[in-house]
Design an enzyme around this catalytic site. Structure first.
Site, PDB file in Angstrom:
ATOM      1  N   GLN A  44      -4.934  -2.095   9.601  1.00  0.00           N
ATOM      2  CA  GLN A  44      -4.817  -3.401   8.957  1.00  0.00           C
ATOM      3  C   GLN A  44      -5.473  -4.475   9.824  1.00  0.00           C
ATOM      4  OE1 GLN A  44      -3.619  -3.864   5.873  1.00  0.00           O
ATOM      5  NE2 GLN A  44      -3.946  -6.062   5.906  1.00  0.00           N
ATOM      6  N   LYS A 102       0.850  -1.207   0.000  1.00  0.00           N
ATOM      7  CA  LYS A 102       0.000   0.000   0.000  1.00  0.00           C
ATOM      8  C   LYS A 102       0.879   1.249   0.000  1.00  0.00           C
ATOM      9  CE  LYS A 102      -3.784  -2.511   2.081  1.00  0.00           C
ATOM     10  NZ  LYS A 102      -4.307  -3.137   3.286  1.00  0.00           N
ATOM     11  N   ASP A 141     -11.209   2.648   4.185  1.00  0.00           N
ATOM     12  CA  ASP A 141     -11.547   1.229   4.021  1.00  0.00           C
ATOM     13  C   ASP A 141     -13.066   1.030   3.930  1.00  0.00           C
ATOM     14  OD1 ASP A 141      -9.762  -0.788   3.752  1.00  0.00           O
ATOM     15  OD2 ASP A 141      -9.436  -1.104   5.887  1.00  0.00           O
TER      16      ASP A 141
HETATM   17  N1  GUN Z   1      -6.879  -7.222   5.673  1.00  0.00           N
HETATM   18  C1  GUN Z   1      -7.119  -7.896   4.529  1.00  0.00           C
HETATM   19  N2  GUN Z   1      -7.769  -7.104   3.652  1.00  0.00           N
HETATM   20  C2  GUN Z   1      -7.943  -5.923   4.256  1.00  0.00           C
HETATM   21  C3  GUN Z   1      -8.551  -4.699   3.839  1.00  0.00           C
HETATM   22  O1  GUN Z   1      -9.068  -4.543   2.730  1.00  0.00           O
HETATM   23  N3  GUN Z   1      -8.523  -3.707   4.762  1.00  0.00           N
HETATM   24  C4  GUN Z   1      -7.963  -3.864   5.990  1.00  0.00           C
HETATM   25  N4  GUN Z   1      -8.015  -2.821   6.826  1.00  0.00           N
HETATM   26  N5  GUN Z   1      -7.404  -4.964   6.395  1.00  0.00           N
HETATM   27  C5  GUN Z   1      -7.388  -5.991   5.525  1.00  0.00           C
END
Ligand code: GUN
Length: 311
Positions: A121, A77, A144
């Site tokens: 995350q 990211k 998100d």
């Molecule tokens: N863990 C796996 N996929 C995601 C996601 O799209 N967002 C977040 N915050 N954690 C994740």
């Protein structure tokens, strides 16, 4: 089998532009290339920010513990943030951080006017309450789209951030000309991260698909899927969707990811399905990169919502 012999394929792909020839699988399905579209999105953001005089749009990530896959996701990211000419901040906390310390760190980011998007995350290590942490995010910074307030806005059709993975699926279908209006779609899996918001997005006014939410208790899943023009597989069951699930010409998008003895696998049995489908996402390189592409889009719109972009 040539595309023209696949019955409804023409109907499903009537919006594919004639000016662009898409890559196809050996069986003839259009490959919905998520990497390529993500790169287009990232380059577009870079150009847009350049035109605005390069304001500092900031995504903050919070990672608790030392789970290797999560570290890789977060690192990827940050790489894309940089490519999009945005800036990132990272807060790494030990696995034994207390709920209070984690909440204080997230509150600091929530109150910081230089931070526009926040991503915590998931999953958090056992013992930490993710819901309480997510509830601290202002909806504008919830890139998100996972908080109750963002989900509520999605249900009520109000402006807000939409979860990145189902949004990425919608962007892929748009880009590759998959028709949705009046089409039937089956989403397999009812998670709040993917399945539930996916059904809402497919059924939205303007998209206008008839969306069915299938899950582990659905009777004769293969028969239900065979009726569908669009299948979104988000069950987390490696190889679940085989050719017998797929109507000739249907669009099949694979969101599943399972770590198996044979490596990382999606929900879709690519080899068999690509011979029947009209369009298919590769795995890897399909919906995964699009999750990050849409995170970049959401971060830019967070900055816009917060009044941080000129004009
Ligand atoms: N863990 C796996 N996929 C995601 C996601 O799209 N967002 C977040 N915050 N954690 C994740």
């Amino acid at each position: 089998m040539p595309r023209a012999d696949r019955g409804p394929a023409g109907a499903s792909f009537s919006r594919v532009t004639n000016s662009e020839e898409f890559e196809r699988t050996p069986g003839g399905a259009v490959i919905m290339d998520g990497k390529r579209l993500r790169d287009e999105i990232v380059a577009g953001i870079r150009t847009k920010l350049d035109g605005l005089g390069n304001p500092a749009v900031c995504l903050a990530t919070v990672l608790v513990g030392d789970d290797k896959p999560s570290q890789i996701y977060v690192r990827n990211k940050h790489k894309k943030v940089e490519e999009a000419a945005m800036v990132s901040r990272h807060v790494g906390l030990p696995a034994d951080v207390s709920q209070g310390e984690l909440e204080a760190a997230v509150t600091d980011l929530a109150q910081d006017p230089n931070v526009h998007g926040i991503l915590v995350q998931l999953p958090l290590p056992e013992g930490l309450d993710a819901e309480r942490v997510l509830d601290l995010l202002p909806p504008e910074k919830d890139v998100d789209g996972l908080t109750e307030r963002s989900m509520g806005r999605l249900v009520r059709g109000r402006d807000g951030h939409v979860p990145c993975t189902p949004l990425g699926v919608m962007r892929l279908m748009e880009r590759y000309g998959v028709e949705t209006s009046g089409k039937s779609a089956v989403v397999i899996g009812r998670s709040t991260l993917v399945g539930l918001p996916q059904v809402l997005l497919l059924g939205r006014k303007g998209v206008d698909a008839t969306a069915t939410l299938a899950h582990s208790r659905t009777t004769d899943l293969a028969a239900v899927c065979r009726e569908a023009d669009i299948i979104v597989a988000a069950a987390g069951m490696a190889g679940l969707v085989t050719a017998e699930f797929v109507k000739p010409g249907a669009a099949v998008l694979d969101v599943g990811i399972s770590r198996t003895a044979d490596g990382i696998q999606g929900d879709v049995h690519f080899e068999s399905v690509q011979a029947v489908a009209g369009a298919i996402t590769p795995m890897p390189g399909g919906t995964g990169p699009m999750t990050i592409g849409c995170l970049m889009e959401n971060t830019l719109s967070a900055a816009r919502m917060l009044g941080a972009l000129p004009g």
